[in-house]
Each structure stands twice: as structure tokens, then as C-alpha cells.
Write an enzyme that holds these catalytic residues in place. Sequence first.
Site, PDB file in Angstrom:
ATOM      1  CB  THR A 153      55.447  49.835  40.958  1.00  0.00           C
ATOM      2  OG1 THR A 153      55.698  51.393  39.847  1.00  0.00           O
ATOM      3  CG2 THR A 153      53.510  49.681  40.612  1.00  0.00           C
ATOM      4  CB  THR A 193      54.550  50.506  33.034  1.00  0.00           C
ATOM      5  OG1 THR A 193      55.771  48.968  32.693  1.00  0.00           O
ATOM      6  CG2 THR A 193      53.992  50.107  34.526  1.00  0.00           C
ATOM      7  CG  ASN A 238      64.714  50.108  36.371  1.00  0.00           C
ATOM      8  OD1 ASN A 238      63.426  48.741  36.693  1.00  0.00           O
ATOM      9  ND2 ASN A 238      65.266  51.352  36.613  1.00  0.00           N
ATOM     10  CB  THR A 251      65.593  39.560  43.461  1.00  0.00           C
ATOM     11  OG1 THR A 251      66.280  40.325  43.444  1.00  0.00           O
ATOM     12  CG2 THR A 251      64.837  38.622  42.875  1.00  0.00           C
ATOM     13  CD  GLU A 286      61.157  53.037  37.738  1.00  0.00           C
ATOM     14  OE1 GLU A 286      62.104  52.585  36.642  1.00  0.00           O
ATOM     15  OE2 GLU A 286      60.623  51.869  37.632  1.00  0.00           O
ATOM     16  CE  LYS A 292      52.663  52.632  38.152  1.00  0.00           C
ATOM     17  NZ  LYS A 292      53.731  51.849  37.710  1.00  0.00           N
TER      18      LYS A 292
END
Lengths: 408, 408
Positions: free
Chosen positions: A154, A191, A403, A408, A277, A180
Site C-alpha cells: 500500500t 497492519t 496519513n 481521499t 510511513e 507488507k
Amino acid sequence: MLKKIPGGVCAAKGFRAAGIHVGVKTHNTQKKDLALIVSDVMCTAAAVFTTNVVQAAPIHVTKAHLADGHAKAIVVNSGNANACAPQGEENAERMCAAAAAAIGCEAGDVVVASTGVIGQTIKVDVIEAGMPALSELLEASEAASDAAAHAIMTTDTVKKEIALETEVGGRTVRIGGIAKGSGMIHPNMGTMLCFITTDCAISPAMIREALLETAAVSFNRISVDGDTSTNDTCCVLANGLAGNAEITEKNDDYYAFLEALQTLGVDLAKKMAKDGEGAKHLITCTVRGAKSEKSAEVISKSVISSTLTKAAIFGCDANWGRVLCAMGYSGETFDPEKVDVSFASAAGEVAVCEQGRGLPFDEDLAKKVLSEDEVEINIQMAEGDGACTCWGCDITYDYIKINGDYRT
Amino acid sequence: MLKKIPGGVCAAKGFRAAGIHVGVKTHNTQKKDLALIVSDVMCTAAAVFTTNVVQAAPIHVTKAHLADGHAKAIVVNSGNANACAPQGEENAERMCAAAAAAIGCEAGDVVVASTGVIGQTIKVDVIEAGMPALSELLEASEAASDAAAHAIMTTDTVKKEIALETEVGGRTVRIGGIAKGSGMIHPNMGTMLCFITTDCAISPAMIREALLETAAVSFNRISVDGDTSTNDTCCVLANGLAGNAEITEKNDDYYAFLEALQTLGVDLAKKMAKDGEGAKHLITCTVRGAKSEKSAEVISKSVISSTLTKAAIFGCDANWGRVLCAMGYSGETFDPEKVDVSFASAAGEVAVCEQGRGLPFDEDLAKKVLSEDEVEINIQMAEGDGACTCWGCDITYDYIKINGDYRT
């Protein structure tokens, strides 16, 4: 004897993989979003899942399919988590049925996983439509594992893949994995998705035990942001084609296999932490001299999870007070006046705290040490001989950026 | 009957305050760094502290000084936390002795607190040198409370101050407070300092009980970054000059006073959350229909502490999946299929999740709702009638900036 080999999830005998774009990810048609891993023969299988009370639909389905301890294939999509979404279980079952039809097995022998945005209906029709093309691509090659590794990503910036070879009961056994995980990662399976294949012959009970023993020292010892996802799944398939005597108890063969599985788990866990991230630093925190291994783990996790410590490492700031502070609110009791702390990396080591008090240290050297990609926080306590290492990453502007506008 | 009045910690009868720059903060000589609050007469006093195992020296000293339930003054510096620092307790005692000498009381009747960087020796000599000038400035005025409120600030961008007037046993009772807290804030007293003065007559046992009942519903229900500081202190002095019959039990007078104290606590707690380091949004999360109030609190805290939820609010992104996810890993059990979620603010309200599933909603309206300074996350469950509200803030680029280079 344990050595790294190429091939990822296709390294072990009798496994094929593939990954393509079918349209779950609508923003970028170049990004793969569906992966398939298939064994030529039935496997013993085990999986561990998120501890979150809110669990995604594919987890419910996979649990049911693995109730008999066997599986033959894994289907995974990225781009949509199929969590808190309408028709979740129905759609997860449809993914299994489509995979089963394409490769010729029972839907009940397919493991399913999803990762991506929560709360939106998954486009199961594009997954079904793409399945025949995906299964056409199945192959036992480095490129095929690479495609599958990419298809489960992702916000990951690099694929996570490894394969190892070891010897079990006089036979060469191979084990490979792809994973991942980049955000929403926290001890107890944030996650992350991880799929492991091996040709080792091992009973359902023992593969399950080995997976639990591995998750405890690898995936459950990393943290990116303290958020535990709804979708985490780590699944291992063992097809027995290595021809070793089936492992049915905790004998030497079991421990030889476990060593390989744990080495693989730690490697993939560190890769996930490092690719947190927006992260610029992999942080390795080792606690020694704690009351127990468990106590060392709790303290180490508290340090790598501390937002303030993460921000300090981002700023290459040897702010050891935040390390002591995070140890202090970990929930463990200890004598803060018997704590030594040092920072280390390829650029050197700098002791910053001794017996709970600040040491004078070379600020330039400290800056240099913390400017490396991989930094260590080493903590020595005087409570006992418990030790543990956990892995995390710094928090950066990019984490906020990624994040602040993921959905969106 | 309860009403806001001006005057901060000088609003109650018989309290004077002052704040100046003495040189603990070396970077900016314009910034005040030493505050003094003094009662004309001896007070009953109580304090609550951080739960961190690593506690700063001033906390040890204040605990000893408050063992008899009485105090007459509070001295506070900003710029250095006097935590994990050489000669910590000795220097904290010297601060009390200097204050006592300047105002004419026993050192044992002085409460001391510090906030700032951890691990560096505090410049007690500049504090001692500045004390006479500080005590010269003591005054019962709005300006004096304002000066004290500024002198305890670190990365705070606005001062936190409030005063209230109520009636207890037929007498007018006043209560005022100042607070600081911006980063390292988490339930159970993250780096916050709060000093409250009142002219209410109340016994040591009852003032302590009222403070505990207040902290539980205010300071312990906010979170900025999940880090619990080494220095948190909330202290209340009650000098009895209002002339009410001394409160010695949980009677109507006690509850009238408690209402004022809790209103003050919630006001200051919200001000701290709103001024969280780098924050752009105050987040108010209300959980209703939980198993119990405690369960609602745990769930609400988990939501406001979730880094991913905080990042979503920063991005004005109605990513309610992260809210459900954070509820799910709170440690509480509940039926995720019976959860409704809505976002609200002065711009309106938008329902985003019903019975655990996403609702179609107006993305533009949601963006508008979440663009306000103060936003609400409202959660309705179906487990019981437990309800609780907690407060937090978003995580922003500025948070990273502030904390990536706080020490150097």
C-alpha cells in the site's frame, strides 16, 4: 548452515506466485493490487491475526478455512481492507471461490487477506474478472515472487521479501516470505501482511507452534505508529516437498526449522519497521539487565513507541531524557538510578546517561551517530538478566503528510 | 451560580503572584522562567503527580513538603525539568529555601515544580539570585497572575488561566488556576503543571479528595502525544479566607466546591489539549452507550491517542475507519457491528458510520466540519449506558518540527 537464497515465496519446492493490477486501486493503474500464491500440493497451514476487536471480513473467512489446519493457496488484494464494509464476508468468500475456480481446488482451501482503506465496499467484481489472467501468470520464479510482493503493497516504498535455506533431518529445506506493512503498525500485528511458504514437512500443530514462537520475537516486536490494524495476518503454508521426516514434536528438526522461520520473521519485521510511513531511520532498541525478558520487551517497546523519542531521532537529537521518560511510563518498575543509555550506529557509539544521570558527551559525534539510517538505542539496567530487542522508526513530516490525506 | 471571573490565581482572597525572567531560559531573555504564588495565610494543600516511574526531583521534594497537608507558597521554573539531573533534590530544596527566605516562611511550606529539558543541571544560582526581585513583584492582580501563567510556559503558545466564583455554605468562594502543558501530555498527568488557589475553607483530607475527583475527569482525560512526563504536578492551595464553614465531609458544600473545581479542571485541560504542540484542532471524543463509564473512557482515550486518527483530523479527512480501529485495540470488548460514528463542529454534523458500516456521506460537508478549530467525534455504542468525554489534538508538521529539535 542457514543461508539466504533468492526466490522469495517461490524459493521452496512446489510453490508458484503471481501479481497483477486488476482495478482495486483506482488511482494508479500501474500499481499491482492482486496477488496469488499457490502450492502444487495440499499444505499444512497456520496463521496469526490482529488482536483488534474490530477484525476485517477476510480474517473471519480465513479462520474458518484454516480450521482444518490445511490450505493450498493464498489470495490477497491491496487498495481496500474489506473491513467495516458492506457484504464483507460474502465478498471475501467470493475472492476465495474465484481463486479456487482458477487454480482448481476447494474454496475452503484458500486463505484470503486484504489491505487498504477501511469502510468501503471492495470491488469484488474486478477481482473476479482478473482472476483467470492472474492464474495464467503463476510461475515458480524470482520475478513471480517479486510481482506478488509488489501486489500486496500500500504505502510501502520497498517490497519486503526474503528466502532462506537450511537443513532439517538431513534434507535441504527452503522457506520464503513476502510482507507488507508501513503504517498502522504496532506490537501485536499492526497492519502487516506476511505470507510464508516452505517445503518443510511439518504437522499442523507444529507449524502453528513455530509460527506463534516466531511472531512473538519478530512481528510483535516492531512498532511504527502504535495503531493496531484490523487486518493483520501472517500465514505460513508448508507443503512437505522437501522430503524430510514430518516434524510432529519439538525435536532437533523442529528447532532447526524454527531457527530459519524466526530468522525470516525478524528480517521481514525489521524491513517493515525501516519502511515505516515516512521513516528516515530504523531504530533498534535493546534492553539488557531487566527483571525478565518480558519486562525488557515491555520497556523496549515503550521506547520505540514513544512519539517524542521518535521525533528526537528524526531530528538526530540525542535527547536521552525522552528514552528514560518512556521507560518510566512503560508500566514496568525499576530503579531509574541504575540505568545506562547509549546511542550507536555505523558511525560510532556515544554514552549519554550513566546511573540515571546525564553524561557530558560530544554533541557533534552524537549528531553523526544519529544521522545514520539505522540507529541503536542501548539500555543497560540492573534488575536482572532479562534482555530483548525491538524495532521501530522515527516520525517525520512525511508520516503526517501520508496519513493526513490517505483516504481521499 | 458558578460564574467566570478575571484574576486567575489572584482571584481568590489573600493570594498574590509574580513571574519574571531570571536566566534559566538562556535562549531568550524576554521569556519569563520563574513564578511565585503566595498565600497571606497558611493553606491546606494537596497535589497529584505523574505516574511515571522516573520522577523529577521537585516531585520528591514537594511530596515531603506536603506530607502534613499544608503549604503557603509555590515556586516554579520553566526551561529545565530538574529531572535525571545531578544534585536534583538538593537544588529543588534550594529553590524552596530561597522562596521561603524571600517571603518569610518555612522552606517546608513551599511547593516546588520544574518543567523543561530533562537531564541537565538546573541553574539554581540564577534562581536564588532572582528570588528577591521576584518577591518584590508579588501582587494580587490580574497582571500578576498573567505574569505567573507566562513564567511556567515552555512550548505553550498561549497561557492557560481561569477563575471562577461560586457559593459555598452561603459565602462567596473563589477559585483560580494557571496551567502549562503542550507536549508530552497523556492521560495520567503528561507534562502538565497546574496550580490552583482558592479561599474556600476545606480540610486537608477533603481538598485532597476533591483534587483526585477533579483530576480523574479533567487532566487524566486529555492526550497530546501519549508520552507521560516525569514532572507533572497539579497542586491546589486553599487558604480559607472566604469564611465558609470548613468543609470536612462530602456534604452539599463539598459538592458545590467540587463542581467549581471540576469546571476549572476541565477548562484548563481543554486549553492544554487545544494548545498541544503544533496542534491545529482540539478533538473532543464522546463515547456513549459503553458497558461502563470506565469502558467509555478507555475507548475515548484510545481514539484521541491514535496517531492515525490525529493525522486524519489534521488532514480534515473523515477517515472513520481509523476511529473504529482505535476503538478496537483499546483493550475493551464490544460489538463492532453496533457502533455509530459521527463528526461534528460549529459547521455541522455528519454521520459516517452506522452499525459498524460506512454510510454514504457528503465529502464536502465532512471536509467543512473537520476544518473548524474544534471538532467532535461522537460514538454511540449499544453495550450499556456508560459515557465519557476525552480531549486531544491533531498531529501536525509543527509537532515534528518542535520535537525534532527541542533540546538543541
